[in-house]
Design a protein around this motif. Sequence first.
Motif: not given
Ligand SMILES: O=C(COP(=O)(O)O)[C@@H](O)CO
Length: 586
Positions: A51-52, A55, A79, A107-108, A217, A441, A541
Amino acid sequence: MTWIFNRPSDFAKEMVTGFVSAHASQVRQVPGGVVRNTKSRPASVAIVVGGGSGHYPAFCGLVGQGLAHGAAMGNLFASPSSQQICSVARAANNGGGVLLMFGNYAGDVLHFGLACERLRSEGIPCETLAVTDDISSASLAEKEKRRGVAGDLVVFKVAAAAAERGDSLAEVLTIARRANERTRTLGLAFSGCTFPGAEHPLFSVPEGKMGFGMGIHGEPGISELDILSSNALAQMLTRSLLAECPDGVTRPEGARLGVIINGLGAVKYEELFVFWHDVEQQLSAAGVVIADINIGEFVTSFNMAGMSMTLVWFDDELEALWQAPASTPAFSRGSLLPQEPLDAVQLEQSSVIPIAQGSAESQKAAVKVMAMVDALAQTVIAHAEELGQIDAIAGDGDHGIGMERGVIAAQLAAKHALQQGGGVGTLLQCAADAWADEGGGTSGAIWGVILNTLGTALGNNEKPNAASVAQAVTQANAGVMHFGKAKPGDKTLVDVLLPFSQALCAAADKGLSLSQAWHKASDVAQKSAQETAQLLPKIGRARPLAERSLGTPDAGAVSMAMIISAVADCMPVGIDQGSPREKVCP
Ligand SMILES: O=C(COP(=O)(O)O)[C@@H](O)CO
Ligand SMILES: Nc1ncnc2c1ncn2[C@@H]1O[C@H](COP(=O)(O)OP(=O)(O)O)[C@@H](O)[C@H]1O
């Protein structure tokens, strides 16, 4: 704020490099993330999480014996791209297939889904699982829409222990799904987080208040409440979590539970221990059996002040798998005989793809397309903050940052392709991959699809004209809708791209020149972007807080319209001539 950094844009990459060098006996770096540096059971299923960044210890800190085989890491709160995920998965593969696991973020879901398709096409059996433990993010009736937070650790750990004992890919997936079904989290935040070099927090919580149910987030919570005592918080969280027994459990009394008290970034361990002291009393009063307790940081929200509480409703098998030994940089339990280190292997290098040469005509057109890429990049960079503010109303506030990263990378890659003799098609395809890789993302994935489709459709031979561009944009829109599953009216960039493509086709049908057609369709795009203000988000989101976004246009729709308009400014009206033609688009 963030105190220690060099160039903000290098932060995520430098963090991974430092992490790997500090834990070299357990992990090694590969393009896109990290993998175990120890031998794994041959032919076992590889657990690849990701993931991003931002974290920590999710996701790289959870790689090691008994837990993940690899972690794909994107930029801060974005992501990783499908290419990065594939690279990590190939390096982690032990010959038994790969299970890709991540939190359920748009995004994930897009990038890991695409990676799964690619790995399968390469002959690597692959499955995906999106963790959905955050009960504040959707109702029980829509639990498949819930986000993944600290429960990530539980689901990853259980799946990894099943892989370690030799389960097949299908069996590992089944037990991971069960762990996900029986894991529930609820969190809250007292203040937002601020990225390296940023002047303002990405999101914030009003002084003296707490965002109940706020996401990792900064996704706005269910409600903003006055800050409560630890005891009152413990009552509130325990009551809410116990109210949702998983299928097959009729009441909490007598249930064996694993508990995780998770700090989200700035809350101290000492505070978490005070909170646990209160929770323990609540759980005991409810008659549950506390089978296991973990207190610490497991999935954080960078430097946000907040905490979450997770309950795992054990059955015998889940409990045994959760308790199985593991040893990773950030999570260990039981004792393990250290596996031998991996041999020095030829790791996948970021591949340098030869640039396909364009025809003289297409190379000439590519110079104009390059000017358009420069112009759209300038526009996005100039409006990055504004895009972030729009996204923050009901989303996570990072749309501007992600778009900025994406366009800068796309611009560089396009320039390189042009200098190497690429035509329009290659230039756009190189820009697409770079955008997806660096932007991450949802928007990174979507813009990757758009530019790739345009590049494939326009090719490297012909000079683009109104008809070929209208067809290419129509195909790009179809690709986005197929890939992201958004429909018109869902309040996404599709609400601009679709009417734009239709207007472009109609104008091309009438025989307008490319620049005339683009200008006409651009007017439609600007209007459509503003009209998204009246829509309620049904995807992405912003969905959980749909009402908050009423009256504000969708961030992705606004940036799409901006880009279309920047490209229009590069096309003086009336220079090229069009002529009436057959119907261009279906
Ligand atoms: O930090 C994250 C980003 O998610 P997106 O869908 O790319 O915004 C995520 O991977 C946390 O698990
Ligand atoms: N399934 C989808 N299909 C197409 N566009 C989407 C989808 N989900 C979200 N979007 C668009 O992506 C934008 C958000 O992009 P970005 O900020 O990168 O995403 P993230 O929510 O992953 O941080 C939204 O404003 C919306 O226009």
